[in-house]
Design a protein around this motif. Sequence first.
Motif, PDB file in Angstrom:
ATOM      1  N   LEU A 124      91.982 133.815   3.932  1.00 27.31           N
ATOM      2  CA  LEU A 124      91.831 132.393   4.224  1.00 27.31           C
ATOM      3  C   LEU A 124      91.074 132.188   5.526  1.00 27.31           C
ATOM      4  CD1 LEU A 124      92.416 129.468   3.483  1.00 27.31           C
ATOM      5  CD2 LEU A 124      94.635 129.684   4.635  1.00 27.31           C
ATOM      6  N   TYR A 125      91.318 133.021   6.524  1.00 27.24           N
ATOM      7  CA  TYR A 125      90.579 132.927   7.788  1.00 27.24           C
ATOM      8  C   TYR A 125      89.083 133.144   7.531  1.00 27.24           C
ATOM      9  CZ  TYR A 125      94.528 133.026  11.126  1.00 27.24           C
ATOM     10  OH  TYR A 125      95.625 132.721  11.891  1.00 27.24           O
ATOM     11  N   ILE A 126      88.772 134.217   6.838  1.00 27.99           N
ATOM     12  CA  ILE A 126      87.374 134.579   6.607  1.00 27.99           C
ATOM     13  C   ILE A 126      86.666 133.501   5.798  1.00 27.99           C
ATOM     14  CG2 ILE A 126      85.867 136.255   5.474  1.00 27.99           C
ATOM     15  CD1 ILE A 126      88.082 138.372   6.124  1.00 27.99           C
ATOM     16  N   ARG A 127      87.318 133.033   4.746  1.00 31.04           N
ATOM     17  CA  ARG A 127      86.703 132.014   3.884  1.00 31.04           C
ATOM     18  C   ARG A 127      86.483 130.713   4.649  1.00 31.04           C
ATOM     19  NH1 ARG A 127      89.936 130.972  -1.433  1.00 31.04           N
ATOM     20  NH2 ARG A 127      91.348 129.955   0.043  1.00 31.04           N
ATOM     21  N   THR A 128      87.450 130.331   5.486  1.00 37.88           N
ATOM     22  CA  THR A 128      87.315 129.103   6.256  1.00 37.88           C
ATOM     23  C   THR A 128      86.178 129.196   7.248  1.00 37.88           C
ATOM     24  OG1 THR A 128      89.683 128.645   6.030  1.00 37.88           O
ATOM     25  CG2 THR A 128      88.516 127.487   7.781  1.00 37.88           C
ATOM     26  N   LEU A 129      86.037 130.349   7.900  1.00 37.02           N
ATOM     27  CA  LEU A 129      84.945 130.539   8.857  1.00 37.02           C
ATOM     28  C   LEU A 129      83.588 130.445   8.182  1.00 37.02           C
ATOM     29  CD1 LEU A 129      83.855 131.372  11.686  1.00 37.02           C
ATOM     30  CD2 LEU A 129      84.032 133.748  10.889  1.00 37.02           C
ATOM     31  N   LEU A 130      83.430 131.117   7.066  1.00 38.18           N
ATOM     32  CA  LEU A 130      82.123 131.191   6.413  1.00 38.18           C
ATOM     33  C   LEU A 130      81.792 129.947   5.593  1.00 38.18           C
ATOM     34  CD1 LEU A 130      82.171 134.917   5.228  1.00 38.18           C
ATOM     35  CD2 LEU A 130      81.057 133.963   7.257  1.00 38.18           C
ATOM     36  N   ASP A 131      82.794 129.423   4.871  1.00 37.65           N
ATOM     37  CA  ASP A 131      82.534 128.316   3.950  1.00 37.65           C
ATOM     38  C   ASP A 131      82.856 126.947   4.533  1.00 37.65           C
ATOM     39  OD1 ASP A 131      81.853 130.279   2.143  1.00 37.65           O
ATOM     40  OD2 ASP A 131      83.770 130.234   1.093  1.00 37.65           O
ATOM     41  N   GLY A 132      83.695 126.891   5.550  1.00 34.43           N
ATOM     42  CA  GLY A 132      84.055 125.619   6.145  1.00 34.43           C
ATOM     43  C   GLY A 132      85.420 125.132   5.695  1.00 34.43           C
ATOM     44  N   ILE A 133      85.736 123.916   6.073  1.00 33.37           N
ATOM     45  CA  ILE A 133      87.057 123.347   5.838  1.00 33.37           C
ATOM     46  C   ILE A 133      86.946 122.111   4.961  1.00 33.37           C
ATOM     47  CG2 ILE A 133      89.078 122.321   6.949  1.00 33.37           C
ATOM     48  CD1 ILE A 133      88.288 123.904   9.472  1.00 33.37           C
ATOM     49  N   ALA A 134      87.785 122.054   3.950  1.00 25.37           N
ATOM     50  CA  ALA A 134      87.841 120.867   3.102  1.00 25.37           C
ATOM     51  C   ALA A 134      88.621 119.777   3.842  1.00 25.37           C
ATOM     52  CB  ALA A 134      88.523 121.192   1.776  1.00 25.37           C
ATOM     53  N   PRO A 135      88.075 118.540   3.904  1.00 25.31           N
ATOM     54  CA  PRO A 135      88.718 117.473   4.704  1.00 25.31           C
ATOM     55  C   PRO A 135      89.888 116.813   3.984  1.00 25.31           C
ATOM     56  CG  PRO A 135      86.742 116.627   3.674  1.00 25.31           C
ATOM     57  CD  PRO A 135      86.802 118.102   3.315  1.00 25.31           C
ATOM     58  N   VAL A 136      90.869 117.621   3.580  1.00 26.92           N
ATOM     59  CA  VAL A 136      92.038 117.071   2.897  1.00 26.92           C
ATOM     60  C   VAL A 136      92.860 116.254   3.893  1.00 26.92           C
ATOM     61  CG1 VAL A 136      94.118 117.600   1.582  1.00 26.92           C
ATOM     62  CG2 VAL A 136      92.099 119.063   1.354  1.00 26.92           C
ATOM     63  N   PRO A 137      93.145 114.982   3.581  1.00 29.33           N
ATOM     64  CA  PRO A 137      93.969 114.170   4.489  1.00 29.33           C
ATOM     65  C   PRO A 137      95.363 114.784   4.637  1.00 29.33           C
ATOM     66  CG  PRO A 137      92.857 112.791   2.847  1.00 29.33           C
ATOM     67  CD  PRO A 137      92.690 114.211   2.410  1.00 29.33           C
ATOM     68  N   PRO A 138      96.058 114.447   5.704  1.00 33.49           N
ATOM     69  CA  PRO A 138      97.426 114.966   5.876  1.00 33.49           C
ATOM     70  C   PRO A 138      98.301 114.603   4.672  1.00 33.49           C
ATOM     71  CG  PRO A 138      96.651 113.916   7.893  1.00 33.49           C
ATOM     72  CD  PRO A 138      95.630 113.611   6.844  1.00 33.49           C
ATOM     73  N   ILE A 139      99.105 115.535   4.250  1.00 32.87           N
ATOM     74  CA  ILE A 139      99.987 115.309   3.111  1.00 32.87           C
ATOM     75  C   ILE A 139     101.189 114.468   3.550  1.00 32.87           C
ATOM     76  CG2 ILE A 139     101.391 116.421   1.325  1.00 32.87           C
ATOM     77  CD1 ILE A 139      98.353 116.913   1.098  1.00 32.87           C
ATOM     78  N   ALA A 140     101.516 113.457   2.759  1.00 31.66           N
ATOM     79  CA  ALA A 140     102.681 112.633   3.070  1.00 31.66           C
ATOM     80  C   ALA A 140     103.930 113.508   3.088  1.00 31.66           C
ATOM     81  CB  ALA A 140     102.820 111.523   2.034  1.00 31.66           C
ATOM     82  N   PRO A 141     104.722 113.448   4.151  1.00 29.63           N
ATOM     83  CA  PRO A 141     105.897 114.333   4.261  1.00 29.63           C
ATOM     84  C   PRO A 141     106.832 114.275   3.061  1.00 29.63           C
ATOM     85  CG  PRO A 141     105.474 113.235   6.347  1.00 29.63           C
ATOM     86  CD  PRO A 141     104.551 112.606   5.345  1.00 29.63           C
TER      87      PRO A 141
END
Length: 328
Positions: A124-141
């Motif tokens: 997950l670290y490697i994929r996030t660094l290379l591909d970026g981050i999906a802008p998922v809004p905060p999940i309702a608790p």
Amino acid sequence: MSTANSLDTPYDIEAGDRPPLALIAGPTASGKSDCAVALAQELERRGRRAIVVNADSSQVYADLTVLSARPTEEEMGGIEHRLFGAWDGAQGCSAADWARAARETIADVHAQGAVPVLVGGTGLYIRTLLDGIAPVPPIAPHVREEVRALPVEQAYAALQAEDPERAARLAPADTTRIARALEVVRSTGKPLAHWQALTSGGIGHDVTLFPAILLPERQALYARCDLRFARMIERGAMAEVETLLARRLDPALPVMRAIGVPELAGVVAGSWSLDDAIVRGSQATRNYAKRQYTWLRHQPPKEWSRIEFQSFDKSAVEDILFRNFGLT
């Protein structure tokens, strides 16, 4: 743009070259840290400074020197290492947190004209660094709480109804990913694929990537996992856990859930013996290595080199690695 096929090819960022990024990934106990140091030393013999950058989710924590098998000064072999022990255990390090720090670190290494050697097994670290981050809004608790309380069978059935495309891509027993997909669609009203299509911030298109994945023979790897945990005990893992427990941190923090911490904490609490903890810790290490192995074999792009080997012959593996990076 640079199309260099060798890791030690000179580059000029101001001229538009994409600077190099070496990546050595592999499951725990696969020898990737030694390979990263050997690669950096080889580059320095060729007149190119190299810096090893951590991509392991346990080695980021200052509290886990022994249990994360963080390289010792001797094991670093005179090579500068960054992002090892960079987070205090009281502060969780998410993939986004790490990727942000890694981007800054890699940019700094490139600005110095050096070659960053990224090493780790946290996909997950490697994929996030290379591909970026999906802008998922905060999940309702309340949504997260409801979803996480569902048995995996019910969660999967719900996902099949609410996001059938994602459900079809997941194993019915994949508790973590099923819960994540379900909470996203319920909280945001849109499937995870929608948000992933908006991913941004990755550096994959800004660097010339030289990737290699170490995939040793499984039984040999599992034997090394057992030996690894036994050596951690010899090197003071119990004292490390006692020190960590004395901080009274939130049990939900990643540092408290790292392999070895719950197992040895059980000894401190009197729940089981040290021998039992070693059995539990060794099994947890093997299970983790198995998950990493499966992910690394199937999830990264097919063009990434997979280096498969039967025995842990350091010189032989390094020879293959150097050829992969155009250094022989």
